[in-house]
Design an enzyme around this catalytic site. Structure first.
Site, PDB file in Angstrom:
ATOM      1  N   HIS A  73      42.807  32.828  39.209  1.00  0.00           N
ATOM      2  CA  HIS A  73      41.400  33.252  39.316  1.00  0.00           C
ATOM      3  C   HIS A  73      41.286  34.674  39.881  1.00  0.00           C
ATOM      4  O   HIS A  73      42.160  35.139  40.604  1.00  0.00           O
ATOM      5  CB  HIS A  73      40.537  32.249  40.091  1.00  0.00           C
ATOM      6  CG  HIS A  73      40.687  32.231  41.574  1.00  0.00           C
ATOM      7  ND1 HIS A  73      40.520  31.074  42.311  1.00  0.00           N
ATOM      8  CD2 HIS A  73      40.952  33.198  42.481  1.00  0.00           C
ATOM      9  CE1 HIS A  73      40.684  31.355  43.585  1.00  0.00           C
ATOM     10  NE2 HIS A  73      40.955  32.630  43.720  1.00  0.00           N
ATOM     11  N   ASN A 117      45.896  29.921  40.839  1.00  0.00           N
ATOM     12  CA  ASN A 117      45.571  29.412  39.501  1.00  0.00           C
ATOM     13  C   ASN A 117      45.113  30.536  38.568  1.00  0.00           C
ATOM     14  O   ASN A 117      44.551  30.282  37.520  1.00  0.00           O
ATOM     15  CB  ASN A 117      44.491  28.317  39.598  1.00  0.00           C
ATOM     16  CG  ASN A 117      43.187  28.846  40.183  1.00  0.00           C
ATOM     17  OD1 ASN A 117      43.023  30.049  40.377  1.00  0.00           O
ATOM     18  ND2 ASN A 117      42.244  27.958  40.459  1.00  0.00           N
ATOM     19  N   GLU A 153      36.958  30.725  38.219  1.00  0.00           N
ATOM     20  CA  GLU A 153      37.973  29.683  38.145  1.00  0.00           C
ATOM     21  C   GLU A 153      38.400  29.410  36.703  1.00  0.00           C
ATOM     22  O   GLU A 153      37.649  29.705  35.755  1.00  0.00           O
ATOM     23  CB  GLU A 153      37.399  28.390  38.754  1.00  0.00           C
ATOM     24  CG  GLU A 153      37.076  28.502  40.238  1.00  0.00           C
ATOM     25  CD  GLU A 153      38.318  28.372  41.121  1.00  0.00           C
ATOM     26  OE1 GLU A 153      39.385  28.916  40.782  1.00  0.00           O
ATOM     27  OE2 GLU A 153      38.204  27.701  42.173  1.00  0.00           O
ATOM     28  N   ASP A 202      32.794  38.377  46.111  1.00  0.00           N
ATOM     29  CA  ASP A 202      32.344  36.985  46.213  1.00  0.00           C
ATOM     30  C   ASP A 202      32.037  36.588  47.653  1.00  0.00           C
ATOM     31  O   ASP A 202      32.314  37.334  48.597  1.00  0.00           O
ATOM     32  CB  ASP A 202      33.391  36.045  45.603  1.00  0.00           C
ATOM     33  CG  ASP A 202      34.817  36.359  46.068  1.00  0.00           C
ATOM     34  OD1 ASP A 202      34.967  37.070  47.080  1.00  0.00           O
ATOM     35  OD2 ASP A 202      35.772  35.899  45.442  1.00  0.00           O
TER      36      ASP A 202
HETATM   37  C1  GLP Z   1      40.131  33.789  47.281  1.00  0.00           C
HETATM   38  C2  GLP Z   1      39.283  34.966  46.820  1.00  0.00           C
HETATM   39  C3  GLP Z   1      40.000  35.808  45.791  1.00  0.00           C
HETATM   40  C4  GLP Z   1      41.409  36.086  46.258  1.00  0.00           C
HETATM   41  C5  GLP Z   1      42.147  34.796  46.406  1.00  0.00           C
HETATM   42  C6  GLP Z   1      43.596  34.961  46.805  1.00  0.00           C
HETATM   43  O1  GLP Z   1      40.017  32.668  46.499  1.00  0.00           O
HETATM   44  N1  GLP Z   1      38.047  34.561  46.256  1.00  0.00           N
HETATM   45  O2  GLP Z   1      39.277  36.996  45.594  1.00  0.00           O
HETATM   46  O3  GLP Z   1      42.057  36.918  45.333  1.00  0.00           O
HETATM   47  O4  GLP Z   1      41.496  34.058  47.423  1.00  0.00           O
HETATM   48  O5  GLP Z   1      43.719  35.073  48.185  1.00  0.00           O
HETATM   49  P1  GLP Z   1      45.027  35.463  48.943  1.00  0.00           P
HETATM   50  O6  GLP Z   1      45.203  36.921  48.729  1.00  0.00           O
HETATM   51  O7  GLP Z   1      44.758  35.111  50.354  1.00  0.00           O
HETATM   52  O8  GLP Z   1      46.119  34.665  48.350  1.00  0.00           O
END
Ligand code: GLP
Length: 241
Positions: A138, A136, A143, A67
């Site tokens: 995702h 959440n 989402e 993404d």
């Molecule tokens: C973002 C990314 C996800 C990732 C999530 C969690 O929203 N789009 O791919 O898994 O963050 O991030 P973190 O590992 O910093 O908690």
């Protein structure tokens, strides 16, 4: 689906990195699906270490990231383009032209999304997909919602994601409200899926993904239907299991 629980986040990430390393050794021209966020950083550090020790060679490896934020240039320090260069690509011998991150700065986002899916297909699909998980539930930026969206698409970020990701920006108002994300289809078509979840902030999402219903309200729950999905958890993330 397999669930592996480790004492520390470092150990969980090292185990995930070992799976990626073995994939690259077995098939040097593997197509890897890569993730951003703080969770995979120790795994990337381990891959860099293995490269420096001469164990890994990424010269034929192809990567597609999950993404990107809409509206940030590649050079923006909070963009996922920048993150990948900084955390991994600059430190290994991968070819720039073999790395792909969706173009969130494109003027034609729907076209860009369609072309991204087509490119993954043309590359033969993803061999191994690395994922983090949002608080959440995702994955990528898919989402919570009323459906699983199959293809790469433009997403309106939920308030909880905006709040969770504010820590990377100067303030909440600087967090982009939209992103472009691989859909659930390409993720589920990956031959193997590795999900890293560490820290107590992820415990509820991990619980709901593994023990709740398979539902688009918790996008990661779909991974329960994947024949080769492995969750790498530390004790904190596994606390509610
Ligand atoms: C973002 C990314 C996800 C990732 C999530 C969690 O929203 N789009 O791919 O898994 O963050 O991030 P973190 O590992 O910093 O908690």
């Amino acid at each position: 689906m397999r669930i592996c629980v480790f004492d520390t986040a470092q150990q969980a990430c090292k185990a995930a990195a070992a799976m990626i390393a073995s994939q690259v050794i077995r098939k040097p021209n593997s197509v890897l699906g890569l993730a951003t966020g703080s969770s995979p950083i120790p795994a990337y550090q381990e891959l860099i270490r293995l490269y420096r020790e001469g164990i890994l060679d990424f010269s034929e490896t192809i990567t597609y990231n999950l993404d990107e934020y809409v509206g940030l240039t590649e050079q923006h320090p909070c963009s996922y383009h920048f993150f990948m260069q900084d955390q991994l690509f600059d430190h290994i011998n991968i070819r720039k032209e073999n790395t792909h991150v969706p173009d969130g700065h494109s003027e034609h986002l729907d076209e860009t999304a369609r072309a991204y899916d087509e490119a993954i297909c043309a590359a033969g699909g993803i061999d191994m997909q690395l994922l983090g998980i949002g608080r959440n539930g995702h994955i990528g930026f898919n989402e919570p919602g009323s459906q699983f969206i199959y293809g790469c698409h433009v997403v309106n970020l939920s308030q909880s994601t905006i709040e969770a990701n504010t820590r990377f920006f100067d303030s909440e108002k600087d967090v982009p409200r939209q992103a472009i994300s691989l859909g659930i289809g390409s993720i589920m078509q990956a031959k193997t899926v590795l999900l890293i979840a560490t820290g107590k902030d992820k415990a509820q999402a991990v619980h709901d993904s593994i023990l709740g219903d398979v539902t688009p309200q918790v996008q990661a729950s779909i991974l329960r239907t994947h024949p080769e999905a492995i969750f790498f958890l530390d004790r904190d993330a596994a606390a509610l299991l």
